[in-house]
Design a protein around this motif. Structure first.
Motif, PDB file in Angstrom:
ATOM      1  N   PRO A 408      29.845  41.011 -21.041  1.00  0.00           N
ATOM      2  CA  PRO A 408      29.126  39.843 -20.500  1.00  0.00           C
ATOM      3  C   PRO A 408      29.562  39.438 -19.099  1.00  0.00           C
ATOM      4  CG  PRO A 408      29.738  39.472 -22.792  1.00  0.00           C
ATOM      5  CD  PRO A 408      30.425  40.731 -22.363  1.00  0.00           C
ATOM      6  N   LEU A 409      30.694  39.970 -18.607  1.00  0.00           N
ATOM      7  CA  LEU A 409      31.105  39.637 -17.246  1.00  0.00           C
ATOM      8  C   LEU A 409      30.107  40.154 -16.220  1.00  0.00           C
ATOM      9  CD1 LEU A 409      34.972  40.228 -17.379  1.00  0.00           C
ATOM     10  CD2 LEU A 409      33.689  38.089 -17.635  1.00  0.00           C
ATOM     11  N   LEU A 410      29.368  41.199 -16.563  1.00  0.00           N
ATOM     12  CA  LEU A 410      28.312  41.675 -15.676  1.00  0.00           C
ATOM     13  C   LEU A 410      27.220  40.609 -15.543  1.00  0.00           C
ATOM     14  CD1 LEU A 410      27.288  44.047 -13.972  1.00  0.00           C
ATOM     15  CD2 LEU A 410      26.145  44.935 -16.011  1.00  0.00           C
ATOM     16  N   ALA A 411      26.936  39.910 -16.631  1.00  0.00           N
ATOM     17  CA  ALA A 411      25.973  38.803 -16.577  1.00  0.00           C
ATOM     18  C   ALA A 411      26.511  37.662 -15.723  1.00  0.00           C
ATOM     19  CB  ALA A 411      25.663  38.307 -17.990  1.00  0.00           C
ATOM     20  N   VAL A 412      27.835  37.433 -15.774  1.00  0.00           N
ATOM     21  CA  VAL A 412      28.438  36.393 -14.947  1.00  0.00           C
ATOM     22  C   VAL A 412      28.275  36.728 -13.463  1.00  0.00           C
ATOM     23  CG1 VAL A 412      30.626  35.301 -14.311  1.00  0.00           C
ATOM     24  CG2 VAL A 412      30.085  35.694 -16.721  1.00  0.00           C
ATOM     25  N   LEU A 413      28.480  37.988 -13.108  1.00  0.00           N
ATOM     26  CA  LEU A 413      28.295  38.398 -11.715  1.00  0.00           C
ATOM     27  C   LEU A 413      26.847  38.197 -11.279  1.00  0.00           C
ATOM     28  CD1 LEU A 413      30.438  41.682 -11.616  1.00  0.00           C
ATOM     29  CD2 LEU A 413      31.030  39.425 -10.708  1.00  0.00           C
ATOM     30  N   GLY A 414      25.910  38.553 -12.162  1.00  0.00           N
ATOM     31  CA  GLY A 414      24.505  38.345 -11.850  1.00  0.00           C
ATOM     32  C   GLY A 414      24.187  36.863 -11.672  1.00  0.00           C
ATOM     33  N   ALA A 415      24.741  36.013 -12.537  1.00  0.00           N
ATOM     34  CA  ALA A 415      24.493  34.571 -12.431  1.00  0.00           C
ATOM     35  C   ALA A 415      25.113  33.999 -11.167  1.00  0.00           C
ATOM     36  CB  ALA A 415      25.045  33.862 -13.667  1.00  0.00           C
ATOM     37  N   LEU A 416      26.280  34.505 -10.768  1.00  0.00           N
ATOM     38  CA  LEU A 416      26.895  34.060  -9.520  1.00  0.00           C
ATOM     39  C   LEU A 416      25.988  34.351  -8.330  1.00  0.00           C
ATOM     40  CD1 LEU A 416      30.638  35.090 -10.001  1.00  0.00           C
ATOM     41  CD2 LEU A 416      29.814  32.785  -9.523  1.00  0.00           C
ATOM     42  N   LEU A 417      25.426  35.552  -8.309  1.00  0.00           N
ATOM     43  CA  LEU A 417      24.568  35.952  -7.188  1.00  0.00           C
ATOM     44  C   LEU A 417      23.228  35.234  -7.231  1.00  0.00           C
ATOM     45  CD1 LEU A 417      23.911  37.750  -4.762  1.00  0.00           C
ATOM     46  CD2 LEU A 417      23.210  39.534  -6.388  1.00  0.00           C
ATOM     47  N   PHE A 418      22.541  35.323  -8.353  1.00  0.00           N
ATOM     48  CA  PHE A 418      21.204  34.741  -8.453  1.00  0.00           C
ATOM     49  C   PHE A 418      21.246  33.215  -8.406  1.00  0.00           C
ATOM     50  CE2 PHE A 418      20.263  38.686 -11.218  1.00  0.00           C
ATOM     51  CZ  PHE A 418      20.212  39.468 -10.078  1.00  0.00           C
ATOM     52  N   GLY A 419      22.263  32.636  -9.046  1.00  0.00           N
ATOM     53  CA  GLY A 419      22.351  31.186  -9.084  1.00  0.00           C
ATOM     54  C   GLY A 419      22.570  30.574  -7.712  1.00  0.00           C
ATOM     55  N   TRP A 420      23.289  31.272  -6.847  1.00  0.00           N
ATOM     56  CA  TRP A 420      23.558  30.739  -5.503  1.00  0.00           C
ATOM     57  C   TRP A 420      22.268  30.487  -4.743  1.00  0.00           C
ATOM     58  CZ3 TRP A 420      22.976  31.930  -0.317  1.00  0.00           C
ATOM     59  CH2 TRP A 420      23.797  31.227   0.575  1.00  0.00           C
ATOM     60  N   PHE A 421      21.309  31.399  -4.893  1.00  0.00           N
ATOM     61  CA  PHE A 421      20.009  31.224  -4.247  1.00  0.00           C
ATOM     62  C   PHE A 421      19.128  30.244  -5.037  1.00  0.00           C
ATOM     63  CE2 PHE A 421      21.331  35.446  -2.779  1.00  0.00           C
ATOM     64  CZ  PHE A 421      21.130  35.323  -1.410  1.00  0.00           C
ATOM     65  N   ILE A 520      27.754  22.097  -8.786  1.00  0.00           N
ATOM     66  CA  ILE A 520      27.736  21.875 -10.230  1.00  0.00           C
ATOM     67  C   ILE A 520      26.624  22.693 -10.879  1.00  0.00           C
ATOM     68  CG2 ILE A 520      27.225  20.154 -12.008  1.00  0.00           C
ATOM     69  CD1 ILE A 520      30.003  19.847 -11.006  1.00  0.00           C
ATOM     70  N   GLN A 521      25.449  22.691 -10.270  1.00  0.00           N
ATOM     71  CA  GLN A 521      24.332  23.463 -10.811  1.00  0.00           C
ATOM     72  C   GLN A 521      24.615  24.959 -10.761  1.00  0.00           C
ATOM     73  OE1 GLN A 521      21.108  21.963  -8.394  1.00  0.00           O
ATOM     74  NE2 GLN A 521      20.549  20.402  -9.898  1.00  0.00           N
ATOM     75  N   TRP A 522      25.238  25.407  -9.703  1.00  0.00           N
ATOM     76  CA  TRP A 522      25.609  26.816  -9.596  1.00  0.00           C
ATOM     77  C   TRP A 522      26.568  27.198 -10.716  1.00  0.00           C
ATOM     78  CZ3 TRP A 522      29.038  29.231  -5.186  1.00  0.00           C
ATOM     79  CH2 TRP A 522      28.957  30.608  -5.241  1.00  0.00           C
ATOM     80  N   ALA A 523      27.571  26.346 -10.956  1.00  0.00           N
ATOM     81  CA  ALA A 523      28.510  26.607 -12.049  1.00  0.00           C
ATOM     82  C   ALA A 523      27.788  26.616 -13.392  1.00  0.00           C
ATOM     83  CB  ALA A 523      29.617  25.561 -12.050  1.00  0.00           C
ATOM     84  N   ALA A 524      26.787  25.736 -13.556  1.00  0.00           N
ATOM     85  CA  ALA A 524      26.014  25.717 -14.803  1.00  0.00           C
ATOM     86  C   ALA A 524      25.252  27.028 -14.987  1.00  0.00           C
ATOM     87  CB  ALA A 524      25.045  24.534 -14.790  1.00  0.00           C
ATOM     88  N   PHE A 525      24.709  27.566 -13.903  1.00  0.00           N
ATOM     89  CA  PHE A 525      24.042  28.863 -13.985  1.00  0.00           C
ATOM     90  C   PHE A 525      25.007  29.935 -14.485  1.00  0.00           C
ATOM     91  CE2 PHE A 525      19.999  27.953 -12.007  1.00  0.00           C
ATOM     92  CZ  PHE A 525      19.220  29.065 -12.352  1.00  0.00           C
TER      93      PHE A 525
END
Length: 644
Positions: A408-421, A520-525
């Protein structure tokens, strides 16, 4: 690549652009006036293709007969659309926008199975257009005459729509309603019939776009999903509600696809790049870039806040003692299920699917409800988690326990990237950007054969030996789901959750007291992506593998349905919604071939009966009863008095 080959491909792109413009223009009109994100719009396009096949086969042997069949097909689609608007959609105009999406999704399921019942499952190939069944030579290459006609149709329809919207009173009312519907209603305009007429026109354009495609492609049941995805992209890229924008976006996307096909494989810096594979994702790449740079589209205007964007949200409250006792009893009942295998042999299998769905829906609800961020692409994190775990097991030969932790850490990396935008946008723009990112992930997974197995996926992802029995795996999934739901719940009642809800309710006030809302929203993503990835990893082990079909846009829509069905404003909502949806899906699919229609009708009934979701509506009713009892009144007599 020769110049003649490039020219022919670009001309094919122009022909495709005309058809896409017709569908997107109808969707843009409907959204501009009614503000409904009509997920069933692709179904009207599909109906146009099927109706044209039937009518052209019977009366299209001559040039007048063919074009009469095309126009009649589009008119019938418009009539069907008007009936749906009057009988169903008119009842939900004041419902939250996401529930309108849920209702139109239900309609798409019903229309697809109705099409299956009438025309059958086979692809249907219709005759060519009389008088236009030949080809002309362009620089030594043959080009269909019918495509030349399609190239001309797009600008003609654009011109007619411009005249309609700018030179008629009805068009003036449409443009006024696009800007301010409430003011139009206050001026005495019959808003209901204006909406009906616009919806019928939008459906006519979608049906016409489908009918014109009948000589070029076979009628099949996948056309609705294909059309709606591309139509959404064109509307967003061009600008929500902008007809010229839709035309420009259709040209841009169609020509980019044609250019990718024309280039084929190109060697750059000693590496072969297959541009033809980009045709699956180029439109979503364009949409993502446009949304990041200019969220309101090429020719659109920034949208004013909708009527539902600042709706009051009830504060989250901790569970009452009775609810805690009920939850404890439910957990004990779930623990006892394996001991009742003789009486309920199928219970463990369906409950494992429900547990995975619950965790997936709870992770999506985390950013939708308390976070106030609408996501149409949550399947991206589900898929990244599933593929991360599968690759660790099959390629790196890690044990299941480590794969469940690190996959699931791969999903975390994806959320970090996609969530930032993503957190820089809101409303429908945010939803569309998440959809674009999810489709980009799907395209990479679908085409990266060496790593993800391409369209075949990855198989051989089985649980560890100590989980060889179904009961052991059942308890593992139950435990992961319980821990995941409780952790998400605990986060929402922690200071982080309070700050997240403060940013949802009023970002200006939250910012004024020192809350970094975007962070905060980015962290929620990231949190939502983590638990969505865990659900995906568990899914991979439950099925023995993962394939692109399991992480497509349908998975994201399923998650939305689960959350909305239960209720966005309740913590129990996603749990109930996921359980109901998964159980209905499994039960109905085993009983009838037309399970989509039955499921769609059940969901539609629930949407109309419980506009705030099953849990939300029941909670509101219970609070109403409690309030009346506190006043010392009889709720039944009050209901009768209010009804009279």
């Amino acid at each position: 690549m020769t110049f003649s080959g490039l020219l022919v491909q670009l001309l094919n792109g122009l022909a495709d652009a005309s058809s896409l413009f017709l569908v997107a223009a109808g969707l843009s009109l409907i959204f501009g006036v009614t503000r409904i994100v009509n997920f069933a719009h692709g179904s009207f396009y599909m109906l146009g293709v099927y109706l044209s096949y039937t009518l052209v086969s019977h009366m299209g042997g001559t040039v007048p007969g063919f074009w009469l069949a095309v126009i009649v097909s589009a008119a019938v689609v418009a009539l069907v659309g008007a009936l749906i608007e009057v009988t169903i959609l008119r009842r939900i105009y004041h419902a939250p926008e996401l529930f309108q999406l849920l209702a139109t999704f239900s309609l798409a399921l019903i229309i697809q199975d109705a099409t299956l019942f009438i025309w059958g499952p086979e692809d249907l190939f219709g005759p060519r257009a009389p008088g236009l069944d030949g080809s002309i030579e362009i620089l030594g290459r043959q080009f269909p005459e019918y495509n030349l006609l399609l190239i001309a149709i797009g600008p003609v329809v654009l011109g007619l729509l411009w005249l309609l919207l700018t030179r008629t009173r009805w068009g003036t009312l449409i443009r006024a309603a696009t800007q301010d519907r409430e003011m139009v209603s206050a001026l005495g305009v019959n808003q209901a019939w204006l909406f009906t007429s616009v919806f019928a026109l939008g459906c006519f354009l979608a049906g016409l776009g489908g009918a014109l495609q009948e000589p070029r492609l076979p009628a099949n049941l996948a056309l609705d999903m294909e059309a709606i995805g591309t139509a959404f992209v064109i509307v967003v890229v061009g600008g929500m509600g902008s007809i010229p924008g839709a035309f420009l976006a259709a040209l841009l996307i169609s020509e980019l696809k044609a250019l990718c096909i024309a280039i084929g494989t190109l060697q750059l810096f000693g590496i072969d790049f297959s541009f033809s594979k980009l045709t699956l994702v180029v439109e979503f790449l364009v949409m993502a870039i446009i949304l990041v740079i200019r969220p309101w589209g090429l020719l659109g205007k920034p949208q004013a806040p909708s009527r539902n964007s600042h709706a009051a949200e009830a504060p989250l409250r901790g569970a009452q003692p009775k609810m805690k006792w009920a939850a404890g009893v439910l957990v004990l009942a779930l623990v006892a299920v394996p001991f009742l295998r003789d009486s309920f042999p199928y219970a463990e299998i369906i409950l494992v699917e429900i547990f995975i769905a619950v965790l997936f829906a709870a992770s999506l609800h985390f950013i939708m409800g308390p976070g106030g961020m609408h996501s149409f692409g949550h399947a991206a994190y589900f898929g990244l988690g599933a593929y991360g775990a599968a690759i660790l097991v099959t390629a790196w030969h890690l044990p299941m326990e480590l794969a469940l932790i690190f996959g699931p850490l791969l999903a975390v990396l994806g959320a970090l990237l996609f969530g930032w935008f993503s957190v820089r946008l809101s409303g429908v723009y945010l939803a569309m950007l998440t959809l674009a990112f999810a489709q980009i992930v799907w395209s990479i997974v679908y085409q990266w054969d060496d790593v993800t197995g391409g369209s075949n996926g990855i198989f051989g992802v089985w649980p560890a030996d100590w989980l060889s029995s179904s009961s052991a795996f059942y308890y593992l999934v139950l435990g992961i789901t319980l821990v995941g739901v409780l952790v998400l719940r605990r986060i929402l009642f922690a200071p982080f959750g309070m700050a997240l809800r403060a940013g949802r309710d009023s970002d200006l006030r939250a910012d004024a007291i020192g809350i970094d809302v975007k962070r905060i929203q980015w962290a929620a993503f990231v949190v939502a992506g983590l638990f969505g990835g865990i659900a995906g990893a568990v899914f991979a082990f439950s099925k023995g593998g993962i394939s692109p079909e399991a992480i497509g846009v349908g998975r994201s829509i399923d998650g939305l349905v689960m959350v909305l069905l239960g209720g966005v404003q309740t913590l129990v909502g996603p749990i109930v919604g996921a359980s109901i949806f998964t159980w209905l899906h499994d039960s109905i699919a085993r009983e009838t071939e037309y399970w989509k229609a039955v499921l769609g009708m059940v969901i539609l009934f629930l949407v109309l009966l419980f506009p705030a979701g099953v849990v939300g509506s029941l909670t509101h009713f219970w609070h109403w009863i409690v309030a009346r009892k506190k006043e010392g009144l009889n709720p039944v007599s009050i209901k009768a008095k209010e009804a009279s």
